[in-house]
Every structure is written in C-alpha cells, then in structure tokens.
Design an enzyme around this catalytic site. Structure first.
Site, PDB file in Angstrom:
ATOM      1  N   CYS A  33      42.625   3.926  51.470  1.00  0.00           N
ATOM      2  CA  CYS A  33      43.454   4.935  50.588  1.00  0.00           C
ATOM      3  C   CYS A  33      43.335   6.285  50.768  1.00  0.00           C
ATOM      4  O   CYS A  33      44.071   7.215  50.524  1.00  0.00           O
ATOM      5  CB  CYS A  33      43.256   4.741  49.139  1.00  0.00           C
ATOM      6  SG  CYS A  33      44.037   3.216  48.664  1.00  0.00           S
TER       7      CYS A  33
HETATM    8  N1  COA Z   1      50.576 -10.958  33.934  1.00  0.00           N
HETATM    9  C1  COA Z   1      50.067 -11.184  32.861  1.00  0.00           C
HETATM   10  N2  COA Z   1      48.575 -11.047  32.526  1.00  0.00           N
HETATM   11  C2  COA Z   1      47.936 -10.668  33.487  1.00  0.00           C
HETATM   12  C3  COA Z   1      48.331 -10.384  34.748  1.00  0.00           C
HETATM   13  C4  COA Z   1      49.713 -10.346  35.019  1.00  0.00           C
HETATM   14  N3  COA Z   1      50.458  -9.941  36.192  1.00  0.00           N
HETATM   15  N4  COA Z   1      47.148 -10.002  35.623  1.00  0.00           N
HETATM   16  C5  COA Z   1      46.209 -10.132  34.985  1.00  0.00           C
HETATM   17  N5  COA Z   1      46.611 -10.573  33.652  1.00  0.00           N
HETATM   18  C6  COA Z   1      45.680 -10.768  32.701  1.00  0.00           C
HETATM   19  C7  COA Z   1      44.243 -11.042  33.079  1.00  0.00           C
HETATM   20  O1  COA Z   1      44.107 -12.434  33.543  1.00  0.00           O
HETATM   21  C8  COA Z   1      43.584 -10.497  31.728  1.00  0.00           C
HETATM   22  O2  COA Z   1      43.379 -11.814  31.080  1.00  0.00           O
HETATM   23  P1  COA Z   1      42.004 -12.207  30.312  1.00  0.00           P
HETATM   24  O3  COA Z   1      41.954 -10.830  29.426  1.00  0.00           O
HETATM   25  O4  COA Z   1      42.452 -13.239  29.259  1.00  0.00           O
HETATM   26  O5  COA Z   1      41.130 -12.352  31.213  1.00  0.00           O
HETATM   27  C9  COA Z   1      44.383  -9.626  31.289  1.00  0.00           C
HETATM   28  O6  COA Z   1      45.563  -9.929  31.713  1.00  0.00           O
HETATM   29  C10 COA Z   1      43.815  -8.343  31.416  1.00  0.00           C
HETATM   30  O7  COA Z   1      43.608  -8.228  32.835  1.00  0.00           O
HETATM   31  P2  COA Z   1      42.608  -6.931  33.610  1.00  0.00           P
HETATM   32  O8  COA Z   1      42.499  -7.150  34.900  1.00  0.00           O
HETATM   33  O9  COA Z   1      41.348  -6.580  32.785  1.00  0.00           O
HETATM   34  O10 COA Z   1      43.784  -5.688  33.541  1.00  0.00           O
HETATM   35  P3  COA Z   1      43.702  -4.112  33.322  1.00  0.00           P
HETATM   36  O11 COA Z   1      44.411  -3.748  32.383  1.00  0.00           O
HETATM   37  O12 COA Z   1      42.376  -3.813  33.633  1.00  0.00           O
HETATM   38  O13 COA Z   1      44.602  -3.857  34.702  1.00  0.00           O
HETATM   39  C11 COA Z   1      44.486  -3.349  37.111  1.00  0.00           C
HETATM   40  C12 COA Z   1      44.311  -4.498  35.952  1.00  0.00           C
HETATM   41  C13 COA Z   1      44.296  -3.982  38.457  1.00  0.00           C
HETATM   42  C14 COA Z   1      46.062  -2.714  36.755  1.00  0.00           C
HETATM   43  C15 COA Z   1      43.521  -2.141  36.667  1.00  0.00           C
HETATM   44  O14 COA Z   1      42.334  -2.694  36.709  1.00  0.00           O
HETATM   45  C16 COA Z   1      43.535  -1.147  37.851  1.00  0.00           C
HETATM   46  O15 COA Z   1      44.424  -0.388  38.087  1.00  0.00           O
HETATM   47  N6  COA Z   1      42.542  -1.048  38.524  1.00  0.00           N
HETATM   48  C17 COA Z   1      42.190   0.089  39.522  1.00  0.00           C
HETATM   49  C18 COA Z   1      43.131  -0.243  40.723  1.00  0.00           C
HETATM   50  C19 COA Z   1      42.919   0.476  41.709  1.00  0.00           C
HETATM   51  O16 COA Z   1      43.113   1.826  41.620  1.00  0.00           O
HETATM   52  N7  COA Z   1      42.906   0.202  42.862  1.00  0.00           N
HETATM   53  C20 COA Z   1      42.744   0.738  44.116  1.00  0.00           C
HETATM   54  C21 COA Z   1      43.570   0.220  45.153  1.00  0.00           C
HETATM   55  S1  COA Z   1      43.458   0.857  46.559  1.00  0.00           S
END
Ligand code: COA
Length: 375
Positions: free
Chosen positions: A157
């Site tokens: 990135c």
């Molecule tokens: N639809 C519905 N529910 C979903 C889902 C989807 N597409 N994807 C995950 N969930 C669920 C999960 O299973 C989890 O359920 P649980 O609480 O029963 O375990 C819940 O939603 C929350 O998931 P979580 O992964 O904790 O969500 P979050 O709010 O932390 O957001 C990201 C996830 C990936 C968006 C976030 O962590 C993020 O942006 N991280 C940094 C990403 C980043 O910058 N990456 C760099 C890449 S270069």
C-alpha cells in the site's frame, strides 16, 4: 548542488466497470448458498462450517465503501467463478498493468504540459506485478517513448509514496531531472472474493505522478518539501503467492493464503498509532504543526481509520475538506488511494499552502510526502 523536486502533474485511470455493494453481496450470498448446498453433508457432520451471508449494512458501516471500480466484473459476480476473468494477451501486446499505467502517465504529462522527452525515469510502484520480468516499468517506458531507465518496486500500500521518495531523492541529488511514478493496482485479482470478511475491500485503478525539478515546471506545482518512509515487519497483512509456489507441496492448490489475507482488527489497532506518530513527527521535524496543514491526503482503506488519524493528527475533528475520502467510490486501491485523493482534491490550493500525502499498509509500511503549493 541540491535541486528542488516538485509534483507537476497527476493522472488517474479509472476502469469503466463498477460493482456496487448490493451487487457484491448478492453474488457472495449466492456463492455461499451454493457452497453450503454442495457441502450439506460435511456441514451436517460438523466437518465444515457453513458460510454466512454478507450484508450491505455491515460493509458500509465497517468500511465506508459503497462501490468499487474493476477491470472485469463478470467473473467476480459469477458464483461459480468469484474472481476476475481476463483474456490471455500475447507477449507482443501491451500487458494490462502497462496499459493502465500508460493511460494514467499520459494524463499526468498532459496536466504538467510535458511530453515523454521531458522524462528521465519511470518507476512502476505497485503491490503486485503481473509478471516477474521484464519490469512493467520498462514496458511503460517503451509505450511512452521515454529515454533513460525504468524499474519496478513493491511496498504494498505504500508503493506510491516510497516511489515518490525514490524519485524525488534522485531529482534532488541530480542523477535525473524528472520521473514518472506509476501505480497500476489490479487489486481485484489478489482479493479473495469468497471471504466475506474482506470481499468488499478492494478495487482497481492506476495513478501516475510526474516529479520534476521545480525550475523545469511549466506551470504551478507542489514543491516536495520532504518525504519520510518507515517499515515494521508484520504478518497481519500477507499474501503467500510467489514464484516458489510450484516447488512446494500443495503449492499449486487453490489455497486461501495465495490471496490477500489480513487480521483486520490487529491492523486497525497497530497501524493507527504508527501512522499518527509518523505524520506528527514528520511535520514537527519540518518546523510545522498540524495548523499549518491545509489538507491530509490519506491512504484509502477504511473511513473509521482515516477519521481516527485525522482527529489524532489535528487534535480535533477535521473540518470538511481537510481530510477528503474517495474510498466510498473506489474502495481500497492500495498504493493508488492517497494519490487519487491528492489528484482530485488539490486544485484549490493557493500559493504557500501545505498538505501531506500519507499511505500505510502491509509490511507494515508508512510513507509521507509533505508538499507546498507554488502558484
Ligand atoms: N457481512 C456481515 N458480517 C460480517 C462481514 C460481512 N461482509 N464480514 C465480517 N462480518 C462479521 C464478522 O464475522 C464479525 O462477527 P462476530 O463479531 O460474530 O465475530 C463481525 O462482523 C465484526 O467483524 P470484524 O472483522 O471485527 O469487523 P470490523 O468492524 O473490525 O471491520 C474491517 C473489519 C476489515 C473493515 C476492519 O477491521 C478494517 O478496516 N481493518 C483495517 C483494514 C486495512 O486497513 N487493511 C489494509 C489493507 S491494505
């Protein structure tokens, strides 16, 4: 003698096809239902966990992403495929990354009022290269008709900002007068569209930045006051695909770790403090503080993440326009995200205004570019 490096033009290539969250979720849910039906016995026996549905509400709330541009939409939305479908190109035809990068580069040159003869070097900086060699950068150099040299680099990135540092250092020291830093990102091809935790994250795009000696600028420009790069090793964003794959047991199997993998929550927790500290110390070392910055052009991965960084760096909630996002339209486009934002939200800068481009991601890596407008 040290020269002044300046950004004189930017260009963005945006693919024609859009996938909305609604389309994405419909396709994913059909894939999940199909997979669960095909594996009903294994699921009933407890040997496999049933796939859960994705949801539009979750995606918008967790990321701020509403749609993404992609090179191919048909394969991604086909529950029997779930990845882009690209035609095989013969070796005498421009490769896809070169074609996208060429388009963005031409736009950057046009904006700067310059042509290929004004360019000394081409850096193709992206999170994945479509082949091992020859360098995609050299192919783009050839398509443009640029003399000099070209090379590829990959810092995930942060590829664009690290590329800008490499180019501006060469310009400052005098080994070149100008460089195009080009970021063709085909993230759709390394995203795992079959995993609801991340299937919404990425989109495709290409950006290009022309960097020249300030004295060569044909019009107004952004002086690169300074750049700063830092890296800390982490496995929390990882992709194991690579040339050793064929040589390893199970290497060629359809394995989850051959696509993008992340521990999203850890990334969130660990990268945010790194970035906030990085930006603050960069501007402080330049004798500036956050009040001197008109705008932050941040990496575009997650809205909550950017809101947090903006607040931490400025010490208050950013005013509208101080920290613009494009991720709602483009999703995460890896290294290109902060450059798209810079390209779209820098036209209103007045003489003397300061702004900061900052990318962050896998590695971990953080790169920042402090610029000052000369109008
Ligand atoms: N639809 C519905 N529910 C979903 C889902 C989807 N597409 N994807 C995950 N969930 C669920 C999960 O299973 C989890 O359920 P649980 O609480 O029963 O375990 C819940 O939603 C929350 O998931 P979580 O992964 O904790 O969500 P979050 O709010 O932390 O957001 C990201 C996830 C990936 C968006 C976030 O962590 C993020 O942006 N991280 C940094 C990403 C980043 O910058 N990456 C760099 C890449 S270069």
């Amino acid at each position: 003698m040290e020269h002044i490096a300046a950004i004189t033009g930017t260009g963005v290539f945006t693919p024609e096809k859009i996938i909305t969250n609604a389309e994405l979720v419909t396709a994913f849910n059909a894939y999940a239902d199909k997979t669960n039906a095909e594996n009903a016995d294994a699921i009933a026996a407890g040997d496999m966990v049933a796939l859960e549905h994705s949801s539009e509400e979750f995606i918008t709330k967790a990321s701020g992403i509403e749609q993404r541009f992609v090179i191919d939409k048909s394969g991604i939305l086909d529950p029997a495929v779930m990845h882009p479908l690209l035609r095989q190109r013969p070796d005498d035809e421009p490769s896809l990354m070169a074609e996208m990068g060429f388009d963005a580069a031409q736009k950057a040159l046009t904006q700067a009022g310059k042509g290929p003869a004004d360019v000394d070097a081409v850096i193709c900086a992206a999170s994945n290269m479509e082949r091992a060699y020859p360098a995609v950068a050299i192919e783009i150099q050839d398509l443009l008709g640029v003399d000099g040299f070209a090379f590829d680099m990959n810092v995930a990135c942060s590829s664009a900002t690290f590329g800008i540092q490499a180019a501006s250092d060469m310009i400052r020291s005098g080994s070149i007068r100008s460089a195009l830093v080009i970021n063709p990102e085909i993230c759709s091809a390394h995203l795992e569209w079959r995993d609801r935790d991340c299937h919404f994250i990425f989109g495709d795009v290409a950006t290009a930045t022309l960097i020249e000696r300030a004295e060569d600028a044909a019009g107004s420009y952004f002086e690169i006051k300074s750049t700063r790069c830092s890296t800390v090793f982490s496995n929390n964003i990882r992709n194991n695909n690579g040339f050793l794959r064929r040589s390893r047991p199970d290497g060629v199997k359809d394995r989850r770790d051959m696509q993008f993998m992340q521990n999203g929550r850890k990334v969130f927790k660990e990268v945010l403090p790194l970035v906030a500290k990085h930006i603050s110390s960069h501007i402080e070392d330049e004798g500036l503080n956050s009040d001197n910055l008109k705008r932050l052009w941040l990496h575009q991965a997650n809205k909550a993440m950017n809101d947090f960084i903006g607040k931490k760096v400025l010490g208050r909630t950013p005013e509208p326009g101080e920290q613009p996002n494009i991720l709602q339209d483009y999703a995460n486009t890896s290294s290109a995200g902060s450059i798209i934002t810079f390209a779209k939200y820098s036209g209103d800068f007045q003489d003397g205004d300061y702004g900061l481009i900052c990318s962050f991601g896998a590695g971990y890596s953080v790169g920042s570019v402090l610029v000052r407008r000369h109008a």
